[in-house]
Structures are given as C-alpha cells and as structure tokens.
Write a protein that holds these residues in place. Sequence first.
Motif, short mmCIF file in Angstrom:
data_model
loop_
_atom_site.label_atom_id
_atom_site.label_comp_id
_atom_site.label_asym_id
_atom_site.label_seq_id
_atom_site.Cartn_x
_atom_site.Cartn_y
_atom_site.Cartn_z
N LEU A 215 0.82 -1.21 0.00
CA LEU A 215 0.00 0.00 0.00
C LEU A 215 0.86 1.27 0.00
O LEU A 215 0.59 2.20 -0.77
CB LEU A 215 -0.95 -0.03 1.21
CG LEU A 215 -2.25 0.73 1.01
CD1 LEU A 215 -3.04 0.20 -0.17
CD2 LEU A 215 -3.08 0.69 2.28
N PRO A 216 1.93 1.33 0.85
CA PRO A 216 2.79 2.53 0.81
C PRO A 216 3.41 2.75 -0.58
O PRO A 216 3.48 3.89 -1.06
CB PRO A 216 3.87 2.23 1.85
CG PRO A 216 3.24 1.26 2.77
CD PRO A 216 2.32 0.43 1.95
N ASP A 217 3.83 1.65 -1.23
CA ASP A 217 4.40 1.78 -2.58
C ASP A 217 3.38 2.37 -3.54
O ASP A 217 3.69 3.25 -4.36
CB ASP A 217 4.85 0.41 -3.12
CG ASP A 217 6.13 -0.05 -2.47
OD1 ASP A 217 6.77 0.78 -1.81
OD2 ASP A 217 6.46 -1.24 -2.61
N LEU A 218 2.15 1.86 -3.42
CA LEU A 218 1.08 2.33 -4.30
C LEU A 218 0.82 3.81 -4.06
O LEU A 218 0.67 4.60 -5.01
CB LEU A 218 -0.19 1.52 -4.02
CG LEU A 218 -1.33 1.70 -5.00
CD1 LEU A 218 -0.96 1.11 -6.35
CD2 LEU A 218 -2.61 1.04 -4.48
N PHE A 219 0.81 4.18 -2.77
CA PHE A 219 0.57 5.58 -2.42
C PHE A 219 1.65 6.47 -3.02
O PHE A 219 1.37 7.52 -3.61
CB PHE A 219 0.53 5.73 -0.89
CG PHE A 219 0.40 7.16 -0.45
CD1 PHE A 219 -0.83 7.82 -0.53
CD2 PHE A 219 1.50 7.87 0.02
CE1 PHE A 219 -0.95 9.14 -0.16
CE2 PHE A 219 1.39 9.19 0.40
CZ PHE A 219 0.16 9.83 0.32
N VAL A 220 2.92 6.03 -2.88
CA VAL A 220 4.04 6.82 -3.41
C VAL A 220 3.91 6.96 -4.93
O VAL A 220 4.09 8.05 -5.50
CB VAL A 220 5.39 6.18 -3.02
CG1 VAL A 220 6.54 6.82 -3.80
CG2 VAL A 220 5.62 6.31 -1.53
N ASP A 221 3.57 5.84 -5.60
CA ASP A 221 3.41 5.87 -7.06
C ASP A 221 2.34 6.88 -7.48
O ASP A 221 2.55 7.69 -8.38
CB ASP A 221 3.04 4.48 -7.59
CG ASP A 221 4.23 3.56 -7.63
OD1 ASP A 221 5.35 4.06 -7.40
OD2 ASP A 221 4.05 2.35 -7.86
N VAL A 222 1.19 6.80 -6.80
CA VAL A 222 0.07 7.69 -7.15
C VAL A 222 0.48 9.14 -6.87
O VAL A 222 0.27 10.04 -7.70
CB VAL A 222 -1.20 7.31 -6.35
CG1 VAL A 222 -2.28 8.36 -6.52
CG2 VAL A 222 -1.70 5.96 -6.79
N TYR A 223 1.11 9.36 -5.70
CA TYR A 223 1.52 10.71 -5.30
C TYR A 223 2.48 11.30 -6.32
O TYR A 223 2.29 12.43 -6.79
CB TYR A 223 2.17 10.63 -3.91
CG TYR A 223 2.74 11.94 -3.42
CD1 TYR A 223 1.89 12.94 -2.96
CD2 TYR A 223 4.11 12.15 -3.40
CE1 TYR A 223 2.40 14.15 -2.52
CE2 TYR A 223 4.63 13.35 -2.95
CZ TYR A 223 3.78 14.35 -2.51
OH TYR A 223 4.29 15.53 -2.08
#
Lengths: 508, 228
Positions: free
Chosen positions: A34-42
């Motif tokens: 989830l953190p990776d996904l958040f960073v990608d989206v951000y």
Amino acid sequence: MSTATAVGSADRAGEIVRFTRRSARRYNRARTSLPDLFVDVYVSVLALGCAVALAVSFVLALRGEFAQRSTTDSGLIADPVLVLPSQALEVLLTFAALTAVVVLGRRLGPLAVGGPESTWWLSLPVDRRPMVWGPFLRRTVLAGVGAAVAYTPVSILSALERTPPTHAFAAATFGLAVAATLGVAALLQQRPGAVGLKVTAAVLVVGGALAVVLVPSVWTASAGLVLAVALLAFVSPRAGFIPGAELTRAGAVSGHVGSSLYFMDSNELLRAVRAESRTAHRRGARFFARRTSRPFTALLRADVVAFLRLHPTPTTAVLWLMACVAVMLVDGGLPVFVQLGAVVIAGCAVASGFGAVARKAALVPELDGLVPVGPALVRASRSFMPAVAMALWMMVLCGVLVLLGAAGPMLILLAALSGVGMGAGSVRGATRPATDWSAPPVETPFGPVPRAQLASLLRGVDVTVLSLMPVALTLYLGVVALPVLVVQGVISAVVFLVVAMTNPHGNS
Amino acid sequence: MTSRGTVLEAERLVVGYAGAPVCGEISVAVGAGEILGVVGFNGAGKSTAARTLAGRQLPISGDVKVHGLLANPDAVAFRREVSAVFDEDLFFPSLTVREHLLLVARGHSLPDPEAQVEEELSFFGLQERADVVPESLSSGQRRRTLLAAGLMRPASLLILDEPEQRLDPVMREALGRRIRLLAAGGTAVVLVTHDPQLLLDTATSCLVIDDEVTVTAPDAAAAIIAGA
C-alpha cells in the motif's frame, strides 16, 4: 475440419481473457504494498500537475506573444511574394497529424497482441475478438482523449479569436477524428490492399483537418462522434478475423515502440517504427557490382547503395520542407523565434531520418570489421550519404527561402556547408550507445542533474543544431556575411571530423 | 493423394525465407498414429519445415494439408486439430506455471481442467514449481511447461521442434514414452530431433532434410544424427 475461419467460442475466449487478467492482477497486488502504491500515485499526480502547470503557462505566454506579433514582428521574410492564409498552416499541421495517426496506427496495429498472448491465446480454438477488441477500444479512446487534450493548446495558439467553447469543439473534433482514423486503420489491418479503405482514410484525414480548423462547432464534434462510433461498431465484429500473424507483428512493433519510449531511446524508436517499411531492394545493384580495387571505395559504395535502398522515396524530407516553407509564409507572420525553431526542428528530424543506415549497421558492428579499413574511415564513409542528402535538402530549403526574399543567393552555399555537418550529426546520433539510466546524477548549484543521461540523449542533436546555427543566424539577420560563411565551413568540417574520429563506445 | 487416415500431407512443399528455399522439396504424408521423425544438420531447414507444416510460416510453393484441407492457423478448426511446440520462451510474466496450463486446459474445454493440470504437473515434475512465475524457473523447467501445454490438449496432429532440448535424460525417456502413447491413441506426430535415441524409441519413419529431402527408416536416420 473447415477451411473457413470459423469464429469459435466467444464466451470461452472472454473467460480466458478474464482469467489471465484476474491472475495477473492477483499477482501484481501481492507484490505491491500500500505505501508503494501511495508513493506511485503521489509521484504521478505531482508530475502530472507540474507538467500541466508548465504547459498552461507556456501556452499562455505564447498566446500573449502571438497576440502582439502583428504589431511587433514580421517574421524572417519581410515582404514575401506569396502569402498563405493563416489557417492554411493549421490545416496543414492538422492534416499531417492525422496522417501520422493513420500511418503509425497501421504500423502498431492498431489491433495487436503481445508476445505471451500470441503464444498462449492465439493457439486456442476460440474466437479471438474478446482477446483483441478490449485493448483496441481502450487504446482508441485513450488516443482520442489524448489527441483532444494535445490539440487544445494548438487551437488556443492558432486561433486567438475563437471562444473557449469553440476551442473545446475543435479539440473534441480532432480527438474524434483520431479515433475514427484508428478505426479505418483497423479495417486496413484486415484488408491491407483495399483501395476503398485507403480512399476512405484519405477523405477522413482531409475532411477531418478542414473541419477541425475551418468550422469547429458542436456540429463537427457531433459528426465526428457519429463517424467514430459507426466505424468502431463496424470494426467490432470483424476484430476476430484479423490474421494471427498480423496481430503478432503489430504486437511486436508496439512492444518495441513502448520500450523505446520508456527508455527514451530515439534510435530504437526509429528502428521500431521503420521495421518492415518499404525498401528499394534492387536499387543501385549495377553500381554496387562494379569492380573496385580499394577497400574504402568498396565500403563507400556499399554505404551509398544501402542508403539508396533504405530511402526509397524522399517523402518525409519533402513534407518537412513544405512545412518549413509554410511556416515562413503564413499570413501575419509567425514570431521569428517560432520560424527559426521550425527550421531547427525540421532540420533535426530530417537529419535523424537520414541516419537509417548507421542505425542499422550499429546493430551488427562486426560487419565493419570485415573490411580492412580503419574505424574512422568507416564512420566517414557512413556519414557521406547523409551529408550529401542533408546538403541537398538544406540547399533546396534555402533556395526557396532565397526566392522568397529571406537573404541573398550565398545562403544556398551556406546551407550546403551546413548540411555536411548535419549529415555527420545524424550518424553521431544513430550510433550513440544506449543511455545508462543507472548513472548517478551530478550535484550542481541548481540541484542534481542527470548529466550522463542528458549527454547521451543529446548526442547527435548537439552537433546537428550547432551546424545549423550559422544558417539560423543568417536567416535572422537577412544578410549572408562572409565571416559567417567561413565559420560555417569550419564548423561543418570540424563536426565531420569529430564524428569520424570519435568512437561512439569510447573503447578504441 | 490423400489416403484414408492421413492427417498431414505436404506435396512438393518448398520452404524458406524471402523466396529463397532453405532445403529441397518436401513431399510427405503422416497418418493417424504415425510418428514422423525429422532430422538434418544445423541450418538444414528442419525448424523452417516444421513451422511451415504447423501453418506458422507460408510456404514458398506447394501446399500443406491437414485432414485434406489447407493449413490455416487462423481457422478455429485447425487450431483445435494441431498442437505445435516450438522453442518459444514467451510466458505471461505474472501467471504461474499452473495458471498457464489452466489457461490452455480451459481454452480447449478439457473436462475437469484442474485435475488434468495436476496430472501434467506430475508427469513433467513441476508440482513443486507449479505456483511460481516462469521467470523463477530454470530453462529446462520452462521447456517442460511448454511441452506440458502442448501435450495436455487434444490434437490429431502434434508437431514438436527439438522437444529434447534442455531436458535431462530421464525426462527425455519419459517424453519418448508419452509421444508413443499419444500416437497409440491415434495422434499423428511430427518430431524434429537431434537425439538418435528419442528417434529410435519413437519414429515410425523419418525425413532427412538437406538440399535433397529423403524419406528413410528411423535406424538409418539415427545413424545420420549420430554421425553428425
């Protein structure tokens, strides 16, 4: 067994596609936190926001510049003998863009399957439509939306008097014309030789360009929507009948283009796009067969013949030339820097196209080792034809500009000298090593700069632009000065020598 | 002429690239239950011939017929009848071995696909690696996966291009048994190979590919390979 291309089960095919996607999604989810996904989206949102902000501010600044052009600027040609209506340039550019969509769409499919799909899906006894239709429709919609977004600034800059809704209709019409042309490209994929389809594509491209530029309105947008939907509805039931070999070819080219864009490798991109393009197989056979006693002559002859065969027609160079001239002749005069920018961009694009032999030869460097000639002479031989071709192209361009009153006849000589350096620059670009994306950025007072990557990406363009600078300066001044002629000669000679003497891989 | 039971037939077939033949004319017929071995030196044109027989490449001249009809991989019926395994290392990067095989089983509407897949995994010794993606497999295991996919599905014609490559001796022997079993069930097999033992264990007749293509007995063909 039936000879006819029976349709097979569409339900089972749909189930196969869903099964593959579901499994892939499950696997990808398991590997993405989830953190990776958040960073990608951000990061993506931030990058997109920055790009949009930059584009908007650039367009607004240009709009202001264009608004003042009639009072402050008269272009490179002060009093041209021929003046094109201001909309002619926009029609020409829109026509060129739609033509590029048809040509590229056909090269990349537009219906295609990737490598794994071609092995694991196409061999199944099921209807292929569910396997190709979904991705095609997604790609077409994305291309249409992207085209509409990309056309908006063009519309804003080229027709200042239009109201915002008219800009929106022009952009929407363009996006829908792109979707419709992809539909025709898909039909051409099934019946490549169909004259009727080729005529339809031509009518669509011309009609689309005229409608987008001359009469953008809710009616043109509606007509575009109806046409695009009708064409896609016509393609839909036929999507399953496109030969597997064609789907696989298109998938291979699309994959090649995708990876080239991802790594920002223009050489690979050009190799991908030119793959299986037309060549003049027998051209220069007698010239090549002539006896020769010196290895360098043999090599030069091979390079000349290879160049002639890989460039069966000068269509692209001629189109760039026409675009360049049109930019100079547009009514009201575009700002000088836009006109000079057009010449530089066209020069770099044409030069890059003439590097095809070097680009192909770079894939098999062992071939050059077969001839008992030093590497510098090999590179000189490879630069010969691009230099000749670029010199010719520049002479024709500047000859037209001289006729239009841009400068004196000596500009043609200056252009010929410039072409020599530009041709050598095309070889420098075509033989540049792949960019090393793992190299760390260099700290500067302005922050970290990916110097190695930038140097690699600009290799070739650097000397091409440098060789063009004296011509650009002369066009700006409107007078051919003798010192500029001398400087041009020196620059072109140095560039040619640098290209010949420099090993692109730096290991000899 | 097409005899009763002939599955694959090629008459004066010329194969090659860009109009240039790579070997002599091929005339051959393979009946149900027959195993045709195809042998020849490197570059003789065996794989090109196999690809042409499988309909993946157009012949320069001549025809390939399967069950009396022209080979056409775009026809659903052809895809249902012909299974071909070439050395193609192309897998979905995010699908496991089991999922790849399930995809084939479902695509061919096999009854109880999960059980069939388990059977194949067991036969090819892939049970322990069934739930990993192909990237994590050795090249031999990837080869086994491809063979499992090609052999598990029903077909009246099976074309195998050097299936023994990257397989260990035990697996090669098992593969030979499996090919014989399929032929006993009525499948016509075209087996391109460099392995004399596999050829002797399986082939009922052989095609020697060279500038001139000849039909010979398996022991003579095996001797040619061994000599090569």
